[in-house]
Enzyme design. Structure first.
Site, PDB file in Angstrom:
ATOM      1  N   CYS A 130     -21.439  -0.871 -60.360  1.00  0.00           N
ATOM      2  CA  CYS A 130     -20.947  -1.912 -61.271  1.00  0.00           C
ATOM      3  C   CYS A 130     -22.004  -2.201 -62.331  1.00  0.00           C
ATOM      4  O   CYS A 130     -23.179  -2.347 -62.017  1.00  0.00           O
ATOM      5  CB  CYS A 130     -20.622  -3.181 -60.484  1.00  0.00           C
ATOM      6  SG  CYS A 130     -19.967  -4.490 -61.543  1.00  0.00           S
ATOM      7  N   ARG A 148     -11.875 -21.335 -47.652  1.00  0.00           N
ATOM      8  CA  ARG A 148     -12.127 -20.149 -46.821  1.00  0.00           C
ATOM      9  C   ARG A 148     -13.590 -20.044 -46.419  1.00  0.00           C
ATOM     10  O   ARG A 148     -14.489 -20.090 -47.267  1.00  0.00           O
ATOM     11  CB  ARG A 148     -11.704 -18.864 -47.546  1.00  0.00           C
ATOM     12  CG  ARG A 148     -11.930 -17.623 -46.649  1.00  0.00           C
ATOM     13  CD  ARG A 148     -11.338 -16.338 -47.201  1.00  0.00           C
ATOM     14  NE  ARG A 148      -9.947 -16.520 -47.553  1.00  0.00           N
ATOM     15  CZ  ARG A 148      -9.474 -16.413 -48.780  1.00  0.00           C
ATOM     16  NH1 ARG A 148     -10.259 -16.107 -49.768  1.00  0.00           N
ATOM     17  NH2 ARG A 148      -8.207 -16.605 -49.021  1.00  0.00           N
ATOM     18  N   CYS A 158     -25.224  -9.292 -61.288  1.00  0.00           N
ATOM     19  CA  CYS A 158     -25.162 -10.423 -60.345  1.00  0.00           C
ATOM     20  C   CYS A 158     -26.241 -10.235 -59.262  1.00  0.00           C
ATOM     21  O   CYS A 158     -26.210  -9.239 -58.518  1.00  0.00           O
ATOM     22  CB  CYS A 158     -23.773 -10.498 -59.707  1.00  0.00           C
ATOM     23  SG  CYS A 158     -22.434 -10.383 -60.924  1.00  0.00           S
ATOM     24  N   CYS A 213      -6.469  -8.418 -49.526  1.00  0.00           N
ATOM     25  CA  CYS A 213      -7.235  -8.631 -50.764  1.00  0.00           C
ATOM     26  C   CYS A 213      -7.944  -7.347 -51.168  1.00  0.00           C
ATOM     27  O   CYS A 213      -8.771  -6.825 -50.409  1.00  0.00           O
ATOM     28  CB  CYS A 213      -8.294  -9.708 -50.561  1.00  0.00           C
ATOM     29  SG  CYS A 213      -7.640 -11.222 -49.877  1.00  0.00           S
ATOM     30  N   CYS A 265     -25.605  -9.208 -55.572  1.00  0.00           N
ATOM     31  CA  CYS A 265     -24.579  -8.217 -55.240  1.00  0.00           C
ATOM     32  C   CYS A 265     -25.111  -6.808 -54.973  1.00  0.00           C
ATOM     33  O   CYS A 265     -25.777  -6.206 -55.818  1.00  0.00           O
ATOM     34  CB  CYS A 265     -23.533  -8.164 -56.351  1.00  0.00           C
ATOM     35  SG  CYS A 265     -22.144  -7.098 -55.900  1.00  0.00           S
ATOM     36  N   CYS A 302      -7.738 -18.047 -56.640  1.00  0.00           N
ATOM     37  CA  CYS A 302      -8.698 -18.071 -55.538  1.00  0.00           C
ATOM     38  C   CYS A 302     -10.070 -18.116 -56.196  1.00  0.00           C
ATOM     39  O   CYS A 302     -10.467 -17.154 -56.857  1.00  0.00           O
ATOM     40  CB  CYS A 302      -8.536 -16.821 -54.676  1.00  0.00           C
ATOM     41  SG  CYS A 302      -9.828 -16.654 -53.423  1.00  0.00           S
ATOM     42  N   CYS A 334      -3.639 -10.051 -52.927  1.00  0.00           N
ATOM     43  CA  CYS A 334      -4.732 -10.672 -53.673  1.00  0.00           C
ATOM     44  C   CYS A 334      -5.580  -9.542 -54.253  1.00  0.00           C
ATOM     45  O   CYS A 334      -5.706  -8.487 -53.624  1.00  0.00           O
ATOM     46  CB  CYS A 334      -5.566 -11.542 -52.729  1.00  0.00           C
ATOM     47  SG  CYS A 334      -7.025 -12.242 -53.522  1.00  0.00           S
TER      48      CYS A 334
HETATM   49  N1  SAM Z   1     -16.464  -7.401 -59.459  1.00  0.00           N
HETATM   50  C1  SAM Z   1     -15.564  -8.469 -59.278  1.00  0.00           C
HETATM   51  C2  SAM Z   1     -16.186  -9.813 -59.621  1.00  0.00           C
HETATM   52  O1  SAM Z   1     -17.392  -9.964 -59.604  1.00  0.00           O
HETATM   53  O2  SAM Z   1     -15.423 -10.709 -59.912  1.00  0.00           O
HETATM   54  C3  SAM Z   1     -14.955  -8.535 -57.895  1.00  0.00           C
HETATM   55  C4  SAM Z   1     -15.778  -8.214 -56.676  1.00  0.00           C
HETATM   56  S1  SAM Z   1     -17.176  -9.301 -56.363  1.00  0.00           S
HETATM   57  C5  SAM Z   1     -18.025  -8.430 -55.143  1.00  0.00           C
HETATM   58  C6  SAM Z   1     -16.408 -10.698 -55.558  1.00  0.00           C
HETATM   59  C7  SAM Z   1     -17.283 -11.831 -55.097  1.00  0.00           C
HETATM   60  O3  SAM Z   1     -18.000 -11.464 -53.936  1.00  0.00           O
HETATM   61  C8  SAM Z   1     -18.373 -12.328 -56.032  1.00  0.00           C
HETATM   62  O4  SAM Z   1     -17.896 -13.162 -57.032  1.00  0.00           O
HETATM   63  C9  SAM Z   1     -19.269 -13.095 -55.072  1.00  0.00           C
HETATM   64  O5  SAM Z   1     -18.879 -14.436 -55.025  1.00  0.00           O
HETATM   65  C10 SAM Z   1     -19.018 -12.399 -53.738  1.00  0.00           C
HETATM   66  N2  SAM Z   1     -20.238 -11.728 -53.258  1.00  0.00           N
HETATM   67  C11 SAM Z   1     -20.750 -10.565 -53.708  1.00  0.00           C
HETATM   68  N3  SAM Z   1     -21.874 -10.249 -53.073  1.00  0.00           N
HETATM   69  C12 SAM Z   1     -22.109 -11.239 -52.172  1.00  0.00           C
HETATM   70  C13 SAM Z   1     -23.150 -11.484 -51.222  1.00  0.00           C
HETATM   71  N4  SAM Z   1     -24.183 -10.663 -51.088  1.00  0.00           N
HETATM   72  N5  SAM Z   1     -23.065 -12.584 -50.465  1.00  0.00           N
HETATM   73  C14 SAM Z   1     -22.023 -13.440 -50.613  1.00  0.00           C
HETATM   74  N6  SAM Z   1     -21.027 -13.256 -51.502  1.00  0.00           N
HETATM   75  C15 SAM Z   1     -21.068 -12.185 -52.284  1.00  0.00           C
HETATM   76 FE1  SF4 Z   2     -20.150  -6.262 -60.150  1.00  0.00          FE
HETATM   77 FE2  SF4 Z   2     -20.921  -7.311 -57.854  1.00  0.00          FE
HETATM   78 FE3  SF4 Z   2     -21.079  -8.761 -60.071  1.00  0.00          FE
HETATM   79 FE4  SF4 Z   2     -18.650  -8.142 -59.035  1.00  0.00          FE
HETATM   80  S1  SF4 Z   2     -20.211  -9.426 -58.101  1.00  0.00           S
HETATM   81  S2  SF4 Z   2     -19.284  -8.044 -61.184  1.00  0.00           S
HETATM   82  S3  SF4 Z   2     -19.092  -6.116 -58.181  1.00  0.00           S
HETATM   83  S4  SF4 Z   2     -22.244  -6.886 -59.636  1.00  0.00           S
END
Ligand code: SAM
Ligand code: SF4
Ligand code: DTB
Length: 329
Positions: A53, A260, A57, A97, A60, A188, A128
Site C-alpha cells: 500500500c 466492535r 499509516c 468484510c 500498518c 462503519c 462490508c
Molecule cells: N486501506 C484501507 C484503509 O486504510 O482505509 C482499508 C484497510 S486498513 C488496514 C483498515 C483499518 O485497519 C485501518 O483504518 C486501521 O484502523 C486498522 N488497522 C490497520 N493496522 C492496524 C494495527 N496494526 N492495529 C490495529 N488496527 C489496525
Molecule cells: Fe494502506 Fe494500511 Fe493505511 Fe490502509 S491502513 S491505507 S492498508 S497503509
C-alpha cells in the site's frame, strides 16, 4: 434517552473522568435501553488484496514503506473469495468484510470487487468492504452492487492524526464518510487506541464520531497491534482499563451503534473481553485472522461465548424492529 449529535468535548472528557465503576454501570444501562443484552454481532474479515500500500499509516503492516516481512498479494479471484465467505457463513458469521490495501480503488479493481460483493450478498450474508478513499460515484456503485457497510476509520483525533499519517488528511477521511452516507450505505467508522495518544485524543476521536451528522452504525475500537517493522512497533501498551473506558464512552455517546471490539483481542484474556462486553461492546471479528495479523482461535471464542452465555446476533434481515421490541420487552 434521545440519540444526541451535540456532545461537547467537555462532556466527553467528563465521561472519561468518571470513576471506572460508575462509567461501566452507566454504559451498561445505556446498552440495555438500546440493544439485546447477551447478544454479540459476528463479522468475519478477509484481506482480498494484501500489502504494497502506498500510504504511510504508522500502525500498518501493509504499508510499502515499512519492512514487516509481509508478502504482498494481488486482488483475489472471485471464486476464492466466495468460498471463504461460504466458510464464514457456515462458521456462524452474519457479516463478511472484505479489506483491500488501497489508497483508493482503481476502476479495474473496483469492477472486480463489485462482483465479489454481489456474490457474497447472494449467499445471504451482510456485506462490508474497506477499500480506502472512495468518491461519491464509487460509493454509489458499491451501494448498487449490494454493499451494506463501508468501513473507513478516522483512526484517532484530528490533532494526533498528523503524527500517524501524512499521505491523506483527516478531511479526506470525512469526505469519504460523507460519500458513503450520501450513497445510502451504513457507515462503519472507528479508530485505534494505544498508539501513544493522550487521553484527550481518545476523547477527541469519540467526540468527532459522536458529532457526525448521524452516528456510524458500526464503531470499531481497535487496540493497536504492534507489528515489528512499523514505526509504532515499540509503543508502550495502553492500560487495559483505558481501553475499556474507551469502549464504555463510545457506548454512551452512540447508544444505537454497534461498538466492535476489533483488533487486539489476541492480546486480551477472557476477563478483559468480558469487561469490554459489559462496557457495551456488542460486535467482534470472528476467525483466526484479522487482515494480516492474528485473532483468537474460533474454538476459544466459542468457549468464551459459552462461558458468558453470549449468543450471536441474527443478521439484520432477521432482526426486524418488531423482533427486537419483543426480545427486549
Ligand atoms: N486501506 C484501507 C484503509 O486504510 O482505509 C482499508 C484497510 S486498513 C488496514 C483498515 C483499518 O485497519 C485501518 O483504518 C486501521 O484502523 C486498522 N488497522 C490497520 N493496522 C492496524 C494495527 N496494526 N492495529 C490495529 N488496527 C489496525
Ligand atoms: Fe494502506 Fe494500511 Fe493505511 Fe490502509 S491502513 S491505507 S492498508 S497503509
Ligand atoms: C477495523 O476497524 N479493524 C479491522 C477492519 N476494520 C478492517 C482491521 C484490523 C487490522 C489489524 C491489523 C492487520 O491484521 O493487518
Amino acid at each position: 434517552m434521545d440519540v444526541r449529535n451535540d456532545w461537547t468535548v467537555a462532556e466527553v472528557e467528563g465521561l472519561f473522568a468518571l470513576p471506572f465503576m460508575d462509567l461501566i454501570f452507566r454504559a451498561q444501562q445505556v446498552h440495555r435501553q438500546h440493544h439485546l443484552p447477551n447478544t454479540v454481532q459476528i463479522s468475519t474479515l478477509l484481506s482480498i488484496k494484501t500489502g504494497a500500500c502506498p500510504e504511510d499509516c504508522a500502525y500498518c503492516p501493509q504499508s510499502v514503506r515499512y519492512d514487516t516481512g509481509l508478502e504482498a498479494e494481488e486482488l483475489m479471484e472471485l471464486e476464492a473469495v466466495a468460498s471463504r465467505a461460504r466458510a464464514a457463513k457456515d462458521a456462524g458469521a452474519t457479516r463478511f468484510c472484505m479489506g483491500a490495501a488501497y489508497r483508493s480503488p482503481k476502476p479495474k479493481d473496483l469492477r472486480k470487487v463489485l462482483a465479489m460483493i454481489r456474490e457474497v450478498k447472494a449467499l445471504g450474508l451482510e456485506t462490508c468492504a474497506t477499500l480506502g478513499m472512495v468518491s461519491g460515484a464509487q460509493a454509489q456503485e458499491l451501494k448498487a452492487a449490494g454493499l451494506d457497510y463501508y468501513n473507513h476509520n478516522l483512526d484517532t483525533s484530528a490533532g494526533y492524526y498528523e503524527k500517524i499519517i501524512s499521505t491523506r488528511t483527516y478531511q479526506d477521511r470525512l469526505d469519504t464518510l460523507q460519500a458513503v452516507r450520501d450513497a445510502g450505505m451504513n457507515v462503519c467508522c472507528g479508530g485505534i487506541v494505544g498508539m501513544g495518544e493522550a487521553p484527550e485524543d481518545r476523547a477527541g476521536l469519540l467526540h468527532t464520531l459522536a458529532t457526525l451528522p448521524s452516528h456510524p452504525e458500526s464503531v470499531p475500537i481497535n487496540q493497536l497491534v504492534r507489528v515489528p517493522g512499523t514505526p509504532l512497533a515499540e509503543t508502550t501498551a495502553l492500560d487495559p482499563f483505558d481501553f475499556v473506558r474507551t469502549v464504555a464512552v463510545a457506548r454512551i455517546l452512540m447508544p444505537r451503534s454497534h461498538v466492535r471490539l476489533s483488533a487486539g483481542r489476541g492480546e486480551m484474556n477472557d476477563e478483559l473481553q468480558a469487561l469490554c462486553f459489559l462496557a457495551g461492546a456488542n460486535s467482534i471479528f470472528y476467525g483466526e485472522k484479522l487482515l494480516t495479523t492474528g485473532n483468537p482461535d474460533t474454538a476459544d471464542d466459542r468457549r468464551l461465548f459459552e462461558r458468558l452465555q453470549i449468543v450471536a446476533e441474527p443478521a439484520a434481515q432477521t432482526t426486524h424492529p418488531e423482533y427486537r421490541t419483543a426480545m427486549m420487552a
